[in-house]
Scaffold this motif. Structure first.
Motif, PDB file in Angstrom:
ATOM      1  N   ARG B 235      -6.182   2.747 -14.532  1.00 25.19           N
ATOM      2  CA  ARG B 235      -5.198   2.616 -13.471  1.00 25.19           C
ATOM      3  C   ARG B 235      -5.907   2.328 -12.162  1.00 25.19           C
ATOM      4  O   ARG B 235      -7.077   2.671 -11.996  1.00 25.19           O
ATOM      5  CB  ARG B 235      -4.375   3.905 -13.344  1.00 25.19           C
ATOM      6  N   VAL B 236      -5.169   1.746 -11.249  1.00 29.37           N
ATOM      7  CA  VAL B 236      -5.753   1.406  -9.957  1.00 29.37           C
ATOM      8  C   VAL B 236      -4.850   1.949  -8.850  1.00 29.37           C
ATOM      9  O   VAL B 236      -3.631   1.821  -8.915  1.00 29.37           O
ATOM     10  CB  VAL B 236      -5.896  -0.128  -9.804  1.00 29.37           C
ATOM     11  N   ALA B 237      -5.467   2.601  -7.858  1.00 26.97           N
ATOM     12  CA  ALA B 237      -4.728   3.015  -6.663  1.00 26.97           C
ATOM     13  C   ALA B 237      -5.310   2.239  -5.494  1.00 26.97           C
ATOM     14  O   ALA B 237      -6.520   2.247  -5.281  1.00 26.97           O
ATOM     15  CB  ALA B 237      -4.883   4.519  -6.437  1.00 26.97           C
ATOM     16  N   VAL B 238      -4.444   1.559  -4.760  1.00 25.83           N
ATOM     17  CA  VAL B 238      -4.916   0.752  -3.634  1.00 25.83           C
ATOM     18  C   VAL B 238      -4.702   1.544  -2.351  1.00 25.83           C
ATOM     19  O   VAL B 238      -3.600   2.021  -2.089  1.00 25.83           O
ATOM     20  CB  VAL B 238      -4.154  -0.587  -3.570  1.00 25.83           C
ATOM     21  N   MET B 239      -5.769   1.698  -1.581  1.00 22.77           N
ATOM     22  CA  MET B 239      -5.678   2.465  -0.339  1.00 22.77           C
ATOM     23  C   MET B 239      -5.728   1.547   0.858  1.00 22.77           C
ATOM     24  O   MET B 239      -6.461   0.567   0.876  1.00 22.77           O
ATOM     25  CB  MET B 239      -6.842   3.450  -0.237  1.00 22.77           C
ATOM     26  N   TYR B 240      -4.939   1.887   1.871  1.00 20.51           N
ATOM     27  CA  TYR B 240      -5.021   1.143   3.118  1.00 20.51           C
ATOM     28  C   TYR B 240      -4.831   2.104   4.283  1.00 20.51           C
ATOM     29  O   TYR B 240      -3.840   2.845   4.319  1.00 20.51           O
ATOM     30  CB  TYR B 240      -3.962   0.030   3.169  1.00 20.51           C
ATOM     31  N   ALA B 241      -5.769   2.107   5.192  1.00 17.67           N
ATOM     32  CA  ALA B 241      -5.679   2.913   6.410  1.00 17.67           C
ATOM     33  C   ALA B 241      -5.288   4.368   6.133  1.00 17.67           C
ATOM     34  O   ALA B 241      -4.352   4.897   6.725  1.00 17.67           O
ATOM     35  CB  ALA B 241      -4.709   2.280   7.400  1.00 17.67           C
ATOM     36  N   GLY B 242      -5.988   5.018   5.210  1.00 19.21           N
ATOM     37  CA  GLY B 242      -5.809   6.440   4.983  1.00 19.21           C
ATOM     38  C   GLY B 242      -4.698   6.806   4.016  1.00 19.21           C
ATOM     39  O   GLY B 242      -4.476   7.983   3.747  1.00 19.21           O
ATOM     40  N   ARG B 243      -3.950   5.794   3.526  1.00 14.74           N
ATOM     41  CA  ARG B 243      -2.859   6.098   2.598  1.00 14.74           C
ATOM     42  C   ARG B 243      -2.942   5.219   1.361  1.00 14.74           C
ATOM     43  O   ARG B 243      -3.475   4.118   1.403  1.00 14.74           O
ATOM     44  CB  ARG B 243      -1.517   5.855   3.286  1.00 14.74           C
ATOM     45  N   ILE B 244      -2.349   5.740   0.276  1.00 16.91           N
ATOM     46  CA  ILE B 244      -2.270   4.926  -0.932  1.00 16.91           C
ATOM     47  C   ILE B 244      -1.017   4.072  -0.844  1.00 16.91           C
ATOM     48  O   ILE B 244       0.079   4.586  -0.602  1.00 16.91           O
ATOM     49  CB  ILE B 244      -2.256   5.817  -2.189  1.00 16.91           C
ATOM     50  N   VAL B 245      -1.166   2.754  -0.975  1.00 16.44           N
ATOM     51  CA  VAL B 245      -0.015   1.873  -0.815  1.00 16.44           C
ATOM     52  C   VAL B 245       0.566   1.415  -2.150  1.00 16.44           C
ATOM     53  O   VAL B 245       1.726   1.039  -2.233  1.00 16.44           O
ATOM     54  CB  VAL B 245      -0.337   0.647   0.063  1.00 16.44           C
ATOM     55  N   GLU B 246      -0.269   1.456  -3.196  1.00 14.34           N
ATOM     56  CA  GLU B 246       0.251   1.026  -4.495  1.00 14.34           C
ATOM     57  C   GLU B 246      -0.580   1.635  -5.613  1.00 14.34           C
ATOM     58  O   GLU B 246      -1.806   1.697  -5.520  1.00 14.34           O
ATOM     59  CB  GLU B 246       0.219  -0.508  -4.608  1.00 14.34           C
ATOM     60  N   VAL B 247       0.106   2.132  -6.646  1.00 12.85           N
ATOM     61  CA  VAL B 247      -0.581   2.654  -7.818  1.00 12.85           C
ATOM     62  C   VAL B 247       0.047   2.035  -9.050  1.00 12.85           C
ATOM     63  O   VAL B 247       1.268   1.918  -9.131  1.00 12.85           O
ATOM     64  CB  VAL B 247      -0.432   4.187  -7.956  1.00 12.85           C
ATOM     65  N   ILE B 317       8.326   3.714  -3.681  1.00  9.59           N
ATOM     66  CA  ILE B 317       9.350   3.236  -4.621  1.00  9.59           C
ATOM     67  C   ILE B 317       8.742   3.144  -6.009  1.00  9.59           C
ATOM     68  O   ILE B 317       7.628   2.649  -6.171  1.00  9.59           O
ATOM     69  CB  ILE B 317       9.844   1.822  -4.245  1.00  9.59           C
ATOM     70  N   GLN B 318       9.476   3.651  -6.990  1.00  7.24           N
ATOM     71  CA  GLN B 318       9.027   3.548  -8.378  1.00  7.24           C
ATOM     72  C   GLN B 318       9.554   2.239  -8.946  1.00  7.24           C
ATOM     73  O   GLN B 318      10.761   2.067  -9.102  1.00  7.24           O
ATOM     74  CB  GLN B 318       9.568   4.735  -9.178  1.00  7.24           C
ATOM     75  N   LEU B 319       8.654   1.298  -9.231  1.00  7.54           N
ATOM     76  CA  LEU B 319       9.086  -0.007  -9.757  1.00  7.54           C
ATOM     77  C   LEU B 319       9.142  -0.009 -11.271  1.00  7.54           C
ATOM     78  O   LEU B 319       9.924  -0.713 -11.880  1.00  7.54           O
ATOM     79  CB  LEU B 319       8.136  -1.104  -9.290  1.00  7.54           C
ATOM     80  N   ALA B 320       8.260   0.789 -11.882  1.00  4.02           N
ATOM     81  CA  ALA B 320       8.172   0.881 -13.341  1.00  4.02           C
ATOM     82  C   ALA B 320       7.595   2.257 -13.638  1.00  4.02           C
ATOM     83  O   ALA B 320       7.159   2.940 -12.702  1.00  4.02           O
ATOM     84  CB  ALA B 320       7.264  -0.232 -13.864  1.00  4.02           C
ATOM     85  N   PRO B 321       7.598   2.704 -14.904  1.00  2.91           N
ATOM     86  CA  PRO B 321       7.120   4.059 -15.204  1.00  2.91           C
ATOM     87  C   PRO B 321       5.741   4.368 -14.596  1.00  2.91           C
ATOM     88  O   PRO B 321       5.507   5.481 -14.144  1.00  2.91           O
ATOM     89  CB  PRO B 321       7.057   4.079 -16.732  1.00  2.91           C
ATOM     90  N   HIS B 322       4.852   3.420 -14.592  1.00  3.41           N
ATOM     91  CA  HIS B 322       3.514   3.701 -14.059  1.00  3.41           C
ATOM     92  C   HIS B 322       3.195   2.844 -12.851  1.00  3.41           C
ATOM     93  O   HIS B 322       2.058   2.479 -12.635  1.00  3.41           O
ATOM     94  CB  HIS B 322       2.456   3.486 -15.141  1.00  3.41           C
ATOM     95  N   HIS B 323       4.190   2.517 -12.098  1.00  2.00           N
ATOM     96  CA  HIS B 323       3.944   1.594 -10.988  1.00  2.00           C
ATOM     97  C   HIS B 323       4.760   2.018  -9.769  1.00  2.00           C
ATOM     98  O   HIS B 323       5.978   1.934  -9.779  1.00  2.00           O
ATOM     99  CB  HIS B 323       4.339   0.162 -11.434  1.00  2.00           C
ATOM    100  N   THR B 324       4.072   2.500  -8.718  1.00  6.57           N
ATOM    101  CA  THR B 324       4.782   2.839  -7.484  1.00  6.57           C
ATOM    102  C   THR B 324       4.168   2.071  -6.324  1.00  6.57           C
ATOM    103  O   THR B 324       2.988   1.720  -6.337  1.00  6.57           O
ATOM    104  CB  THR B 324       4.708   4.349  -7.153  1.00  6.57           C
TER     105      THR B 324
END
Lengths: 306, 335
Positions: B235-247, B317-324
């Motif tokens: 899995r990948v968590a994308v961080m931007y400016a101190g927050r996670i923007v997408e997982v 927002i939850q877009l899919a079971p493993h995607h926010t």
């Protein structure tokens, strides 16, 4: 390694020869020893006779060659004042001076290493601030004054230690502190800044990340890296102590080379001056060579073969 | 190349609403500003983002290795094996957790090893510190075993060598050996391959994957290289400016990135055979974390921004079971 050693020994020999020329010329510029040896009403013929007998009638370069030739065989001539071989006079005093210099150096290191390490570990704390003030105080106090203060407090008021003399360990304590006092400050700062660099390094952070205890990281893994800049200056400080020992030797009536050489300068006792300075320069060269060789023990990356 | 998420990944690590502040002379820098993430047993989570986005600070917070003078966790929990690490006394953290159950491999293998001690000494130190080996003989034998584990050839003799006698790839193995010596449950890799040649990068990736298969190790991989992340992460968590923007799981992130920032990161990877006038880059700079904007932090650099983006931080927002995703206008692209 052997090649490096031979090269360094040759360089050291060159420095010693240079030192011998300088001291030979300078001592002759200080005045005529005959004037001090003979009564002022001595007839000029006698003065010339004595000058000739002492070998001082020759041109300076000739005198030097004769001196150098004999010195290679270990003969530095007889003291004008004591009528004894200059070399053995100086050698008799040498152990006391070396003992004092080592004790002074040991005192400064024993203080500087913990001070420097703790100042770095607790950077910006009251200890660090106190250390800085203490260091400044140390550098502002000349060693003869420290010596006098020590005598005043520990010999006169408290009567714990002998005020002067030589022989027991108790005699060594105050002269060593007086001599080692000054470099504590500079050495503390060297250790502190080296430790700050090392403590900020990746390998110390890595050591923390795998759970090594902090004391181990500081006193083993960081300190050995921080020791390199300290060792570099130790050779210089050892030399400074051999030189600075004269004042402390005088304050504490310590029977060392420094005091003897200075007395010899005043009485224009050339052979003793030459033997004393030459021996000190040998010690100096030797100390610096030891320092350079010790790098290889501390830091395995340092190799001597090229 | 692709990895599947292990079935019913046990949450080994759960970070909840982590906030870490750095108290600097310029002001309070909110380096980590409400990060939540989870890593399962045997799972690799990629933490991706530009330098300065808080990836490393997040991981240093997990290990509680923040800069002593300036760093502090002000909010949130770090649950590992059911214990909240943020509440442990430092003594216990050092003795029983750091290196023992969670360890970290720092960025640069060339500077992560102490130059004046032998490799055996350094690999043996955590074993001794955590009481897993004792006595010169015992520590030595244990260290040899660990070095063999990371596939260092003739480990018995190399134990007495110094770091400068190792190549970059071998040094990275030694650093990994230090981290893995006490068989931690969670391993944090901070840009473990960024300073290595590509061939050695591949070897290291293979090694970590093998080790993970053997032991069920959970891994957090910090990287700015989405290529490396694709190769090794579940899995990948994308961080931007101190927050996670997408997982999301790695396939989803690469095929259906929903956050414009993730998309921009993907677009900035140069592709062989694709002719471009110049490499794609993201215009502008990340916002200051001392006084971050109240709206979406990516908005100033985002092509899709609206007034709402600049006003309010988007909800997750939850877009899919493993995607926010945290975005007001998520992209919906089909692969």
């Amino acid at each position: 390694m052997l090649g490096y050693l031979l090269r360094r020994l040759a360089q050291g020999l060159l420095s010693i020869v240079g030192a011998s020329i300088v001291i030979f010329v300078i001592s002759r510029l200080s005045g005529d020893p005959i004037v001090l040896l003979l009564p002022s009403e001595a007839p000029p013929a006698l003065i010339e006779q004595v000058r000739h007998d002492m070998g001082l009638a020759e041109p300076v370069w000739r005198q030097y060659l004769i001196f150098a030739g004999k010195a290679l065989g270990g003969d530095f001539g007889n003291s004008y004042r004591w009528q004894a071989p200059a070399l053995s006079l100086v050698l008799d005093r040498l152990p006391a001076t070396i003992q004092l210099a080592f004790a002074g150096l040991a005192f400064s290191i024993l203080l500087a290493v913990p001070f420097g390490v703790l100042s770095a570990v607790y950077r910006g704390s009251w200890f660090d601030t106190f250390g800085k003030g203490f260091a400044m105080l140390g550098q502002a106090m000349p060693n003869f004054w420290v010596g006098l203060l020590l005598i005043l407090v520990f010999a006169i008021h408290l009567d714990w230690l002998p005020a002067y003399g030589h022989g027991t360990l108790a005699h060594l304590v105050m002269p060593a502190i007086a001599l080692g006092w000054y470099p504590v400050a500079a050495q503390t700062r060297i250790v502190r800044s080296a430790m700050l660099d090392v403590l900020d390094s990746d390998y110390i952070r890595m050591g923390r990340a795998v759970g090594n205890p902090e004391w181990l990281l500081v006193w083993k893994y960081a300190l050995r890296n921080a020791a390199i800049p300290l060792v570099t200056v130790l050779g210089v400080y050892f030399a400074a102590m051999l030189g600075g020992a004269f004042i402390v030797e005088t304050v504490f009536a310590w029977p060392g080379v420094g005091r003897m050489v200075v007395e010899a300068v005043f009485s224009r006792d050339f052979p003793v001056v030459q033997a004393g300075v030459l021996l000190t320069s040998v010690l100096f060269v030797g100390a610096n060579l030891l320092v350079d060789l010790s790098y290889g023990i501390i830091d395995p990356r340092i190799r001597y073969d090229h | 190349m692709q990895q599947t998420v292990p079935a019913q990944a046990q949450p080994l690590l759960r970070v909840e609403n982590l906030q870490t502040h750095l108290y600097l002379r310029r002001g309070v820098l909110k380096a980590v500003d409400g990060v939540s993430l989870a890593v399962g047993t045997g799972e690799t989570l990629g933490l991706v983002g530009e330098s300065g986005c808080g990836k490393t600070m997040t991981c240093l917070s997990i290990l509680r290795l923040l800069p002593k003078q300036s760093g502090r966790i002000v909010e949130g929990q770090v649950w590992l094996d059911g214990i909240d690490l943020t509440r442990l006394p430092e003594q216990e953290m050092a003795r029983q957790w750091r290196g023992r159950r969670v360890a970290m491999v720092t960025q640069d293998p060339m500077t992560s090893l102490n130059p004046v001690f032998t490799v055996g000494d350094q690999v043996g130190a955590p074993l001794r510190a955590h009481g897993l080996a004792s006595g010169a003989r015992g520590v030595r034998d244990a260290a040899v075993k660990v070095l063999r584990h990371v596939r260092i050839p003739s480990a018995e003799t190399r134990l007495d060598d110094y770091p400068h006698q190792f190549s970059g790839g071998m040094r990275q193995r030694v650093v990994s050996a230090m981290a893995l010596a006490c068989q931690p449950r969670l391993l944090i890799l901070d840009e473990p391959t960024s300073n290595l040649d590509v061939t050695i990068q591949v070897q290291m990736i293979e090694l970590f994957r093998e080790l993970q298969n053997d032991s069920g190790l959970g891994i957090i991989l910090i990287t700015h290289d989405l290529g490396v992340a694709a190769a090794i992460c579940h899995r990948v968590a994308v961080m931007y400016a101190g927050r996670i923007v997408e997982v999301g799981d790695v396939r989803t992130i690469y095929r259906r990135a929903a956050h414009p920032y993730t998309r921009a990161l993907l677009d900035s990877i140069p592709h062989l055979g694709v002719r471009r006038e110049r490499l794609a880059s993201i215009g502008g700079q990340p916002p200051s974390l001392i006084d971050p904007p109240s709206g979406c932090r990516f908005a100033p650099r985002c092509a899709h921004r609206t007034a709402q983006c600049e006003r309010e931080y988007p909800p997750e927002i939850q877009l899919a079971p493993h995607h926010t995703v945290a975005c007001w206008h998520p992209l919906h692209e089909q692969a």
